[in-house]
Write a protein that holds these residues in place. Structure first.
Motif, PDB file in Angstrom:
ATOM      1  N   SER A   1       1.706   5.809  -5.385  1.00 41.46           N
ATOM      2  CA  SER A   1       2.964   5.256  -5.898  1.00 41.46           C
ATOM      3  C   SER A   1       3.370   3.952  -5.208  1.00 41.46           C
ATOM      4  O   SER A   1       4.539   3.568  -5.250  1.00 41.46           O
ATOM      5  CB  SER A   1       4.099   6.290  -5.766  1.00 41.46           C
ATOM      6  OG  SER A   1       3.796   7.449  -6.515  1.00 41.46           O
ATOM      7  N   ASN A   2       2.430   3.296  -4.582  1.00 40.39           N
ATOM      8  CA  ASN A   2       2.699   1.997  -3.975  1.00 40.39           C
ATOM      9  C   ASN A   2       2.584   0.936  -5.073  1.00 40.39           C
ATOM     10  O   ASN A   2       1.495   0.518  -5.447  1.00 40.39           O
ATOM     11  CB  ASN A   2       1.695   1.719  -2.854  1.00 40.39           C
ATOM     12  CG  ASN A   2       2.049   0.481  -2.057  1.00 40.39           C
ATOM     13  OD1 ASN A   2       2.465  -0.525  -2.618  1.00 40.39           O
ATOM     14  ND2 ASN A   2       1.869   0.554  -0.739  1.00 40.39           N
ATOM     15  N   LYS A   3       3.712   0.475  -5.574  1.00 36.69           N
ATOM     16  CA  LYS A   3       3.715  -0.404  -6.730  1.00 36.69           C
ATOM     17  C   LYS A   3       3.161  -1.796  -6.425  1.00 36.69           C
ATOM     18  O   LYS A   3       2.659  -2.468  -7.326  1.00 36.69           O
ATOM     19  CB  LYS A   3       5.138  -0.509  -7.294  1.00 36.69           C
ATOM     20  CG  LYS A   3       5.605   0.780  -7.975  1.00 36.69           C
ATOM     21  CD  LYS A   3       6.915   0.574  -8.716  1.00 36.69           C
ATOM     22  CE  LYS A   3       7.327   1.836  -9.468  1.00 36.69           C
ATOM     23  NZ  LYS A   3       8.574   1.631 -10.235  1.00 36.69           N
ATOM     24  N   GLU A   4       3.251  -2.229  -5.185  1.00 34.20           N
ATOM     25  CA  GLU A   4       2.667  -3.517  -4.834  1.00 34.20           C
ATOM     26  C   GLU A   4       1.153  -3.486  -5.042  1.00 34.20           C
ATOM     27  O   GLU A   4       0.560  -4.402  -5.622  1.00 34.20           O
ATOM     28  CB  GLU A   4       2.994  -3.872  -3.374  1.00 34.20           C
ATOM     29  CG  GLU A   4       4.436  -4.286  -3.134  1.00 34.20           C
ATOM     30  CD  GLU A   4       4.765  -5.627  -3.775  1.00 34.20           C
ATOM     31  OE1 GLU A   4       3.814  -6.385  -4.095  1.00 34.20           O
ATOM     32  OE2 GLU A   4       5.959  -5.906  -3.973  1.00 34.20           O
ATOM     33  N   ARG A   5       0.532  -2.398  -4.568  1.00 30.82           N
ATOM     34  CA  ARG A   5      -0.924  -2.261  -4.732  1.00 30.82           C
ATOM     35  C   ARG A   5      -1.301  -2.057  -6.186  1.00 30.82           C
ATOM     36  O   ARG A   5      -2.313  -2.581  -6.654  1.00 30.82           O
ATOM     37  CB  ARG A   5      -1.438  -1.098  -3.889  1.00 30.82           C
ATOM     38  CG  ARG A   5      -1.319  -1.329  -2.386  1.00 30.82           C
ATOM     39  CD  ARG A   5      -1.795  -0.108  -1.629  1.00 30.82           C
ATOM     40  NE  ARG A   5      -1.647  -0.281  -0.191  1.00 30.82           N
ATOM     41  CZ  ARG A   5      -1.817   0.696   0.687  1.00 30.82           C
ATOM     42  NH1 ARG A   5      -2.117   1.916   0.259  1.00 30.82           N
ATOM     43  NH2 ARG A   5      -1.677   0.465   1.978  1.00 30.82           N
ATOM     44  N   VAL A   6      -0.478  -1.294  -6.898  1.00 32.21           N
ATOM     45  CA  VAL A   6      -0.760  -1.071  -8.315  1.00 32.21           C
ATOM     46  C   VAL A   6      -0.695  -2.387  -9.073  1.00 32.21           C
ATOM     47  O   VAL A   6      -1.568  -2.701  -9.904  1.00 32.21           O
ATOM     48  CB  VAL A   6       0.217  -0.034  -8.908  1.00 32.21           C
ATOM     49  CG1 VAL A   6       0.034   0.062 -10.421  1.00 32.21           C
ATOM     50  CG2 VAL A   6       0.003   1.327  -8.263  1.00 32.21           C
ATOM     51  N   ALA A   7       0.337  -3.181  -8.807  1.00 33.90           N
ATOM     52  CA  ALA A   7       0.481  -4.464  -9.494  1.00 33.90           C
ATOM     53  C   ALA A   7      -0.681  -5.390  -9.179  1.00 33.90           C
ATOM     54  O   ALA A   7      -1.226  -6.061 -10.069  1.00 33.90           O
ATOM     55  CB  ALA A   7       1.805  -5.113  -9.097  1.00 33.90           C
ATOM     56  N   ASN A   8      -1.124  -5.412  -7.921  1.00 35.42           N
ATOM     57  CA  ASN A   8      -2.265  -6.256  -7.549  1.00 35.42           C
ATOM     58  C   ASN A   8      -3.547  -5.797  -8.226  1.00 35.42           C
ATOM     59  O   ASN A   8      -4.359  -6.614  -8.667  1.00 35.42           O
ATOM     60  CB  ASN A   8      -2.445  -6.253  -6.029  1.00 35.42           C
ATOM     61  CG  ASN A   8      -1.321  -6.976  -5.309  1.00 35.42           C
ATOM     62  OD1 ASN A   8      -0.679  -7.853  -5.882  1.00 35.42           O
ATOM     63  ND2 ASN A   8      -1.074  -6.605  -4.060  1.00 35.42           N
ATOM     64  N   SER A   9      -3.735  -4.478  -8.301  1.00 35.55           N
ATOM     65  CA  SER A   9      -4.957  -3.966  -8.929  1.00 35.55           C
ATOM     66  C   SER A   9      -4.990  -4.234 -10.426  1.00 35.55           C
ATOM     67  O   SER A   9      -6.068  -4.353 -11.018  1.00 35.55           O
ATOM     68  CB  SER A   9      -5.086  -2.456  -8.669  1.00 35.55           C
ATOM     69  OG  SER A   9      -4.058  -1.735  -9.344  1.00 35.55           O
ATOM     70  N   LEU A  10      -3.812  -4.342 -11.063  1.00 38.53           N
ATOM     71  CA  LEU A  10      -3.729  -4.616 -12.493  1.00 38.53           C
ATOM     72  C   LEU A  10      -3.587  -6.110 -12.796  1.00 38.53           C
ATOM     73  O   LEU A  10      -3.538  -6.495 -13.976  1.00 38.53           O
ATOM     74  CB  LEU A  10      -2.544  -3.865 -13.106  1.00 38.53           C
ATOM     75  CG  LEU A  10      -2.639  -2.326 -13.093  1.00 38.53           C
ATOM     76  CD1 LEU A  10      -1.329  -1.719 -13.572  1.00 38.53           C
ATOM     77  CD2 LEU A  10      -3.791  -1.844 -13.960  1.00 38.53           C
ATOM     78  N   ALA A  11      -3.520  -6.923 -11.731  1.00 37.53           N
ATOM     79  CA  ALA A  11      -3.390  -8.378 -11.883  1.00 37.53           C
ATOM     80  C   ALA A  11      -2.127  -8.753 -12.659  1.00 37.53           C
ATOM     81  O   ALA A  11      -2.148  -9.646 -13.514  1.00 37.53           O
ATOM     82  CB  ALA A  11      -4.634  -8.970 -12.539  1.00 37.53           C
ATOM     83  N   ILE A  12      -1.020  -8.064 -12.356  1.00 38.03           N
ATOM     84  CA  ILE A  12       0.273  -8.408 -12.954  1.00 38.03           C
ATOM     85  C   ILE A  12       1.299  -8.493 -11.834  1.00 38.03           C
ATOM     86  O   ILE A  12       1.045  -8.063 -10.701  1.00 38.03           O
ATOM     87  CB  ILE A  12       0.715  -7.373 -14.015  1.00 38.03           C
ATOM     88  CG1 ILE A  12       0.881  -5.978 -13.368  1.00 38.03           C
ATOM     89  CG2 ILE A  12      -0.253  -7.334 -15.182  1.00 38.03           C
ATOM     90  CD1 ILE A  12       1.403  -4.916 -14.330  1.00 38.03           C
ATOM     91  N   SER A  13       2.444  -9.056 -12.127  1.00 35.60           N
ATOM     92  CA  SER A  13       3.488  -9.180 -11.109  1.00 35.60           C
ATOM     93  C   SER A  13       4.185  -7.837 -10.896  1.00 35.60           C
ATOM     94  O   SER A  13       4.132  -6.941 -11.749  1.00 35.60           O
ATOM     95  CB  SER A  13       4.517 -10.236 -11.518  1.00 35.60           C
ATOM     96  OG  SER A  13       5.227  -9.808 -12.672  1.00 35.60           O
TER      97      SER A  13
END
Length: 502
Positions: free
Chosen positions: A475-487
């Protein structure tokens, strides 16, 4: 032939090196001419000068240039015939300053006799000079005297010793080359084993194929799922092949049609193209299956002829490079479905390497995981960590959709989330976190035949991807956003829209 000449001959034939041979000849001559001054001259390998040694030993006392005619030896060097001077007039008429000083230092009036000697191909290899009284010189050069015969024996022994020395030198060079080649082969084998750890039949066979690929310059295509290590293998091939140029990487998937042409071939100036940058090096085209068909022919021409034309055809240059390509899909299948790709495929697929997904060789996890953790500990300056066997149990049950890259990323995140003290003392926390991270199921493929609009079907699939990634990233949204290449803001909006907000 008198007894002294026989003894002199035996003395020459018993010599085992050129230095003692020259000394032995001079000692024999001094028995017949005790007051003589002797010089043995050898032509240098460059054929530009003559190095003369006093009595056949010691340092060179005189070095004479071939194109210098200011000394008496020049006549013999030019004509290849023996010559005798009854007097040198104390050297006053000799223009060469060093040669004149040599004659004047003898302290007496003397003549000079010079005899050339040749190799098996009748090429001049040196001279033998005697400085002494004219009567002594005339006696030595008479046909019945043993001096001329002894010179012939000397020359034959020079050829024999030189041939033996050359043979020993060649054998030593051959052994040295063999040793260097074996050492390089062992170093390459060790590097390949370090890069691809395991004992399974697949890993052993892959290592053998990699070592073969390093020894030739043929184009290599590397196929495998995402995260299986294609780029790492390509970099290893370039490094171990010892090419002088650089490794130039072009990702076809990250460029549109125009960008591909500009990066590969340049627009007006071909020197800015990747194919020219890779001259004498390696060009790696990642995701070659995403290359626009309009560039197939030009790339094929560059591979066939070494000529690189700019995309506007205003400029061209020559480049010699090794081609490596990677692809997540089968290039043979692409060549069937896209006929225009077939000709290029034949040039790219000289030596294919197939990387299997990690789930197909999970028996090597017992060796692979400690090796990755050891590399990560060195990279992040962490103390070495011993992996208990119970940590590997959940790994063997996981299907690894992201292959080796996913495994390395997971281990790196877990290693960085805990302090050195926790990792060294509380193994249970690490094992529990590892088990939790691997408990997520793979993304469920939605049923594309279900009813609803395209927007609704895409929304279902998007929700499944984000939900799965949130579980994987704790649930770390920073890592999720980076892995999906979105802000991060876009991710928050999507989570709210899809009902995934916490």
């Amino acid at each position: 032939m008198n007894l002294s000449a026989q003894q002199a001959t035996l003395a020459l034939l018993s010599c085992e090196c050129l230095e003692t041979l020259g000394q032995a000849l001079c000692e024999c001559i001094l028995q017949w001419a005790p007051g003589a001054y002797l010089l043995v001259g050898y032509i240098s390998p460059s054929k530009q000068d003559l190095a003369c040694y006093s009595n056949g030993k010691g340092e060179s006392v005189l070095t004479l240039q071939f194109d210098d005619f200011s000394h008496p030896f020049s006549q013999v060097i030019r004509t290849g015939k023996p010559a005798v001077w009854s007097t040198l007039n104390y050297g006053v008429r000799i223009e060469h300053p060093e040669f004149r000083a040599l004659v004047q230092n003898m302290g007496k009036e003397c003549g000079l006799s010079v005899q050339p000697f040749f190799d098996n191909e009748l090429r001049l290899v040196g001279i033998f000079a005697i400085f002494d009284m004219p009567a002594v010189l005339n006696t030595l050069v008479q046909p019945e005297h043993a001096f001329l015969y002894l010179l012939q024996v000397y020359l034959l022994q020079v050829r024999h010793l030189k041939k033996a020395a050359d043979l020993v030198s060649k054998n030593n060079a051959r052994h040295e080359v063999s040793y260097i080649q074996q050492r390089e082969k062992n170093n390459i084998s060790h590097a390949v084993q370090q890069a691809f750890v395991g004992r399974s039949s697949y890993i052993c066979q892959l290592r053998r194929k990699i070592q073969v690929a390093i020894t030739h310059e043929a184009a290599i295509s590397i196929e495998g799922e995402s995260g299986s290590g294609k780029s790492r293998l390509a970099a290893l091939l370039h490094t171990l092949s010892g090419r002088k140029g650089a490794l130039v990487i072009v990702d076809c998937n990250s460029l549109d049609l125009q960008q591909q042409g500009r990066r590969l071939f340049g627009v007006d100036n071909v020197s800015e193209s990747a194919l020219i940058e890779a001259n004498n090096g390696t060009l790696l085209l990642e995701n070659i299956d995403q290359l626009a068909p309009c560039w197939y022919g030009r790339l094929q021409h560059a591979l066939d002829c070494g000529e690189v034309h700019s995309s506007q055809k205003y400029d061209f240059a020559v480049s010699q490079f090794r081609m490596l390509t990677t692809s997540c899909q089968s290039l043979s299948a692409l060549a069937v479905t896209v006929p225009s790709f077939h000709s290029l495929y034949l040039r790219l697929n000289h030596y294919p390497l197939m990387l299997q997904p990690l789930r197909c060789w999970r028996e090597d996890l017992d060796l692979l995981v400690p090796n990755i953790i050891s590399e990560l500990c060195q990279q992040h300056h962490k103390p070495m960590l011993v992996i208990p066997n119970e940590w590997l149990t959940p790994l063997h049950a996981y299907h690894f959709p992201g292959n080796v890259l996913e495994l390395k990323t997971l281990l790196e995140i877990l290693l960085l989330e805990y302090s050195d003290a926790e990792l060294s003392t509380v193994h249970e926390i690490f094992a529990e976190q590892l088990t939790h991270s691997l408990s997520a199921e793979p993304i469920a493929v939605p049923d594309y035949t279900q009813s609803g609009t395209l927007k609704e079907v895409i929304s279902v699939f998007e929700k499944a991807v984000i939900s799965h990634r949130l579980i994987r990233k704790n649930s770390n949204k920073e890592r999720v956003a980076n892995s999906l290449a979105i802000s991060r803001r876009s991710l928050d909006m999507k989570c709210k829209k899809l009902g995934l907000s916490k």
